[in-house]
Design a protein around this motif. Structure first.
Motif, mmCIF file in Angstrom:
data_model
loop_
_atom_site.group_PDB
_atom_site.id
_atom_site.type_symbol
_atom_site.label_atom_id
_atom_site.label_comp_id
_atom_site.label_asym_id
_atom_site.label_seq_id
_atom_site.Cartn_x
_atom_site.Cartn_y
_atom_site.Cartn_z
ATOM 1 N N CYS A 1 -45.036 -21.783 47.601
ATOM 2 C CA CYS A 1 -43.878 -21.847 46.694
ATOM 3 C C CYS A 1 -44.028 -23.002 45.706
ATOM 4 O O CYS A 1 -43.625 -22.891 44.547
ATOM 5 C CB CYS A 1 -42.587 -22.015 47.480
ATOM 6 S SG CYS A 1 -42.214 -20.596 48.500
ATOM 7 N N TYR B 1 -42.037 -19.222 39.816
ATOM 8 C CA TYR B 1 -40.640 -18.776 39.968
ATOM 9 C C TYR B 1 -39.832 -19.679 40.894
ATOM 10 O O TYR B 1 -38.730 -19.315 41.281
ATOM 11 C CB TYR B 1 -40.610 -17.338 40.494
ATOM 12 C CG TYR B 1 -41.297 -16.393 39.552
ATOM 13 C CD1 TYR B 1 -40.781 -16.168 38.283
ATOM 14 C CD2 TYR B 1 -42.484 -15.766 39.909
ATOM 15 C CE1 TYR B 1 -41.429 -15.324 37.394
ATOM 16 C CE2 TYR B 1 -43.129 -14.922 39.023
ATOM 17 C CZ TYR B 1 -42.600 -14.709 37.758
ATOM 18 O OH TYR B 1 -43.243 -13.887 36.878
ATOM 19 N N ARG B 2 -40.401 -20.832 41.238
ATOM 20 C CA ARG B 2 -39.706 -21.634 42.250
ATOM 21 C C ARG B 2 -38.304 -22.059 41.779
ATOM 22 O O ARG B 2 -37.399 -22.162 42.582
ATOM 23 C CB ARG B 2 -40.544 -22.829 42.704
ATOM 24 C CG ARG B 2 -40.840 -23.837 41.659
ATOM 25 C CD ARG B 2 -41.859 -24.842 42.154
ATOM 26 N NE ARG B 2 -42.217 -25.742 41.093
ATOM 27 C CZ ARG B 2 -43.083 -25.462 40.135
ATOM 28 N NH1 ARG B 2 -43.700 -24.298 40.126
ATOM 29 N NH2 ARG B 2 -43.350 -26.327 39.177
ATOM 30 N N ARG C 1 -49.291 -11.706 47.835
ATOM 31 C CA ARG C 1 -48.997 -13.144 47.867
ATOM 32 C C ARG C 1 -47.518 -13.360 48.177
ATOM 33 O O ARG C 1 -47.159 -14.147 49.034
ATOM 34 C CB ARG C 1 -49.316 -13.761 46.498
ATOM 35 C CG ARG C 1 -49.338 -15.267 46.445
ATOM 36 C CD ARG C 1 -49.737 -15.741 45.070
ATOM 37 N NE ARG C 1 -48.674 -15.509 44.102
ATOM 38 C CZ ARG C 1 -47.711 -16.388 43.819
ATOM 39 N NH1 ARG C 1 -47.702 -17.550 44.419
ATOM 40 N NH2 ARG C 1 -46.783 -16.106 42.937
HETATM 41 S S1 SF4 Z 1 -41.010 -19.513 45.095
HETATM 42 FE FE1 SF4 Z 1 -40.052 -17.556 45.605
HETATM 43 S S2 SF4 Z 1 -41.206 -16.055 44.458
HETATM 44 FE FE2 SF4 Z 1 -42.421 -17.916 44.496
HETATM 45 S S3 SF4 Z 1 -43.767 -17.714 46.260
HETATM 46 FE FE3 SF4 Z 1 -41.968 -18.805 46.959
HETATM 47 S S4 SF4 Z 1 -40.631 -17.211 47.744
HETATM 48 FE FE4 SF4 Z 1 -42.134 -16.192 46.463
#
Ligand code: SF4
Length: 960
Positions: A950, A955-956, A683
């Protein structure tokens, strides 16, 4: 008749000051009345500056204060001024005794009546201020040129009924109201009552009500009154309403006034833009706050702009360089939201008075609660924060349990453990027992008092107790404006405690809470803005009559000035007109008059407004622009408006890739890979890095509704318990009995939710029961029957198994782990099954047609999940079975009708050659993926497939 007309632009305060010239610096026989109290501060200062030494000041009042002083001091009349709360209580009393009462059975309790009661009180006062009574109200339909709908007529009759009784009851109980006071003053005031008064100067008042006009006329006729009228547009209509003799000549101030400056119009895309623009306009003064003077004002047409203004502007200025004077709605303050959370918690208790965990945590984690000082050995708020976050951790750990007794929380082993763990390394932290004692104490001061409420007095008193706890024992008072909020909240609560409602008791706690909310919504925080100093931050009406040279008006928008809201009244518009009561048109005229007076006086005027897709400039702005266009003979308005735009970069930046150190690469070679780790990497490699390398987990919360993972855990637990006794032997139809399933479900439900058969948990239980019974009936029993019919058997091999193997890829051994829900043999063939509580297979699909193994970019789109390929890879090794003999499938339990088709696999098991080819491609992909993961030169890159992924990523906030 003494009337002084002041040309537009003249300063009202200095004109009045210049007029007052008593002998021996003794102004005490002079009385000055302004619309507001604030001009009085300016007048006193102007006189003090002129006198330069001690003097006896004049009496200075607002119009309201003037009437009160006449009533109490000159006429010596009695009658305590009624608070709106008590007025509503009196009206409620009348309402209850009225047959065929207003709203039928709709307003039977005090809390439901409160809002309408406030409207009735306001209407009765307005009617009385117009010198009218119940009879006028009752006969108004005859005065109107149009027929009213029957509903409006009934309301009018009700108002007449209320009027007839209210003012009698009011006087009977020793009260007075603003209108009854004014009426008494108008009726009884004689010149001899004012024997010690030389002159009463009414300055800048814009009289609207008939009784006010009658009083003014009396004073003028007796030669005692002097009216100062600002000649802003609309002044003639003010004088017309006074019905002055036709031959009167007005002495006019002769001095030249400075020409009014053209207002600068500044449009912004939003409130923050306005404040940026304001900061820019006043950057010299804000850079050197000593230059700010009380002749400069920022006028907030919308009170909610106070906070952005405070954060973006005022917080940077020394406190002694500005004043705030406006009314701010109490219900918009953080203190109100604190009480709202407490009351939400009280309102949602169950019948056993247990608190609902999400609401308990919302209250406990409110900054005012979690910063209550730990009492000893020294007052510290950090320990309370640790305590409540430990409670949060413990409750989140058992988030299936929705309702808790306070005693349960206080004695909970999980809470004790979490406190112990969190405080182990905190210097000076007391022992756990002291923390738990502190928790009990906070509960005792805030939540426990509401277990029993006797009546409104008791309820308000308990809320005052909570307010005192927060004010005296927490860091709340360090927050901006806490003091004025707390004072305003105390006044409202104290008013409620002492009101005529005090003995009312409700059966249901919710009614006390409704009453509280309504009472608070009717209150406001009055920022007094004294002593007079520096920049004036004012509400629109607070700016009336002030000698302001430099004004900045914010939010001059339609719907704000003038506001769209019609008077909050039960009196229909035609009735208002027929009774000559003020209408919204007159309110608008009054607003326009003061706005023109303000702009006429100012040497510098800035008008800020917001223009965007849902806000437009005020009609006053349009009018000013039009006048300017006419005066300057221009067609367009663009050149009169300065645009202020600021650029906020809302583009989502591309996250940086994270490099791979040799240590990380080495650790990844030893890592135990699961399907979920590989899925995460596929992913987004960067999110794999956050989760599996940095081991960052998102905090869990006690959710208001059941989350899908909770549902999944529960269903898995029920099925494990149900199939547990059948492991290792042939599964028979009699094993699949619904009654046994229900028992397993009941047991697990008690364990997960503490037997709380309420709310969403209860609904979920009913749903799970029905669904799993269907699963047995439509899927499991047919599978068993089918096998039996063909002479084969179904034997469950294991439930909730963990399988660890090593496999070689690219010449290197990798460790794998698979967790399976169920492994069984059907006629000797092993089946690996995984329960899914969802219904959508597409999340697990393998699109072989879209997969180009040589193209890395095609992988994430083609592979929904690697779970079944990993099962096949691990279980064929663990069970020592050739892959073509092994069936790996998902059971999609979330399907609305759980029949045989809930068994899903993206592999083609019917055709062995195809299946082996598919499996081979998946193993190739897994091998390449592993090679990439352990490659020290390959950083953890952010995913490339677009923002949508995202936007759902935990983790955004780290990444974007
Ligand atoms: S926010 Fe960062 S960690 Fe999350 S999917 Fe997007 S690029 Fe990947």
């Amino acid at each position: 008749m003494k009337i002084t007309l002041l040309p537009s632009g003249r300063d009202l305060i200095s004109s009045v000051a210049e007029h007052l010239h008593p002998p021996d610096k003794d102004y005490s026989r002079l009385w000055v009345v302004f619309s507001e109290t604030r001009p009085g501060h300016y007048l006193r200062r102007a006189l003090a500056e002129r006198e330069g030494s001690a003097f006896i000041p004049p009496v200075v009042d607002s119009l309201e204060g003037f009437v009160n002083r006449l009533f109490e001091e000159k006429l010596k009349l009695r009658g305590r001024l009624i608070e709106p709360l008590d007025a509503v209580a009196l009206l409620f009393d009348i309402h209850r005794k009225t047959p065929g009462r207003l709203g039928g059975g709709g307003f039977l309790s005090a809390d439901s009546f409160f809002s309408v009661g406030l409207k009735i009180f306001a209407d009765l006062e307005e009617v009385s201020l117009a010198g009218l009574d119940a009879e006028n109200l009752a006969g108004v339909d005859g005065l109107m040129g149009e027929a009213l709908p029957s509903e409006s007529l009934e309301r009018l009759q009700s108002l007449a009924h209320f009027h007839g009784h209210f003012y009698k009851d009011l006087a009977g109980r020793g009260y007075s109201s603003p209108a009854s006071r004014l009426r008494a003053v108008v009726e009884r005031l004689r010149p001899e009552h004012l024997s010690g008064v030389e002159e009463i100067c009414l300055a800048g008042v814009y009289v609207l009500t008939r009784l006010e006009r009658l009083l003014l006329r009396k004073l003028l006729d007796w030669g005692l009154g002097r009216l100062f009228v600002l000649q802003a547009p609309g002044w003639e209509s003010l004088l017309e309403t006074l019905d002055l003799p036709a031959d009167i000549a007005f002495p006019e101030e002769s001095r030249d006034s400075p020409p009014a400056a053209a207002s600068r119009m500044i449009k912004s895309p939003d409130t923050h833009g306005q404040i940026f623009a304001l900061n820019k306009s006043l950057e010299i003064e804000f850079g050197d706050p000593a230059r700010l003077s009380e002749k400069q004002a920022v006028i907030l047409c919308a009170s909610e702009t106070l906070f952005p203004l405070y954060r973006q502007t005022l917080a940077r200025l020394p406190q002694e360089t500005y004043n705030i004077s406006l009314g701010y709605p109490l219900s918009r303050t953080p203190l109100y939201s604190f009480f709202d959370k407490l009351l939400e918690l009280i309102q949602t208790r169950d019948e056993s008075r247990r608190v609902y965990a999400p609401h308990y945590l919302r209250f406990a984690l409110h900054p005012y609660t979690k910063n209550i000082f730990f009492p000893s050995p020294e007052r510290r708020s950090d320990l309370t924060r640790i305590l409540f976050h430990a409670v949060e951790e413990a409750l989140v750990g058992r988030r299936h349990k929705s309702f808790w007794d306070l005693e349960e929380i206080e004695a909970d082993e999980g809470v004790r453990r979490a406190v112990e763990e969190r405080t182990r390394t905190v210097p000076g932290a007391p022992d756990v027992a002291a923390f738990l004692e502190h928790l009990r104490d906070i509960h005792a001061r805030t939540i426990r008092p509401f277990r029993e409420v006797l009546n409104v007095e008791d309820f308000a008193g308990k809320l005052i107790g909570v307010l005192e706890t927060v004010a005296q024992h927490s860091t709340a008072r360090l927050h901006h404006f806490f003091q004025p909020y707390a004072e305003a909240m105390f006044r409202q609560l104290d008013g409620l405690r002492a009101s005529l409602f005090r003995n009312v008791s409700f059966e249901d706690a919710a009614s006390y809470i409704h009453l509280f909310r309504k009472v608070m919504r009717s209150g406001s925080v009055a920022f007094a803005g004294t002593p007079l100093r520096g920049l004036q931050v004012l509400g629109f009406w607070e700016a009336r009559g002030l000698p302001l040279d430099d004004v900045s008006l914010l939010d001059v928008n339609e719907g704000v000035i003038p506001s769209f809201s019609r008077p909050d009244s039960l009196l229909p518009y035609p009735a208002r007109r027929a009774l000559s009561l003020p209408t919204y048109e007159e309110q608008e005229e009054r607003m326009a008059y003061f706005l023109r007076a303000l702009l006429g006086r100012a040497r510098t005027a800035r008008i800020f407004f917001v223009e965007n897709h849902d806000r437009e400039p005020s009609r006053f702005v349009e009018q000013l622009l039009w006048e300017r266009q006419k005066a300057e003979g221009r067609l367009g308005t663009e050149e009169f408006i300065a645009g202020f735009e600021y650029r906020v970069d809302l583009r989502i930046g591309k996250p940086e890739a994270a490099g791979k150190t040799p240590e990380v690469a080495a650790a990844l070679r030893e890592f135990r890979y699961s399907a979920s780790a590989l899925d995460e990497y596929l992913r987004c490699p960067l999110s794999f890095y956050y989760r599996f390398v940095l081991k960052i987990r998102e905090p869990e919360e006690v959710a208001l509704s059941l989350e899908s993972r909770d549902i999944g855990t529960f269903v898995h637990a029920v099925l494990q318990e149900f199939f547990g006794p059948c492991v290792g032997r042939t599964l028979r139809e009699q094993d699949l009995e619904a009654g046994r399933l229900r028992k397993a479900l009941d047991r697990r439900f008690r364990e997960f939710y503490g037997g709380d058969e309420v709310g969403s948990a209860f609904l979920f239980k009913r749903q799970a029961e029905r669904h799993l019974e269907e699963f047995l009936k439509r899927y499991q029993i047919p599978v068993v029957r089918e096998l039996e019919a063909s002479g084969r058997s179904l034997v469950i091999h294991s439930l909730e198994g963990t399988w660890d193997v090593t496999r070689e890829f690219g010449g290197r051994m990798f460790r794998f782990r698979a967790r399976t829900d169920r492994v069984e043999h059907r006629g000797g063939r092993p089946y690996v099954l995984d329960y899914k509580t969802g219904a959508k297979e597409r999340y697990h699909a393998l699109r072989f047609d879209k997969l180009d193994i040589q193209s890395r970019d095609s992988w994430p789109g083609a592979v929904g999940s690697l779970q079944l390929p990993v099962y096949s890879l691990v279980l064929s090794r663990a069970l020592n079975t050739p892959p073509q003999k092994l069936v790996c499938a998902l059971l999609m339990l979330g399907k609305s009708v759980p029949g045989r088709e809930i068994e899903f696999s993206p592999f083609d098991f019917q055709d062995t050659a195809t299946y082996l080819d598919q499996l081979g491609r998946m193993e190739d992909l897994i091998g390449r993926l592993l090679g990439e993961i352990i490659d020290p030169d390959e950083p953890f890159r952010p995913q490339e497939r677009g923002r949508e992924i995202c936007s759902k990523c935990s983790y955004r906030t780290l990444c974007l």
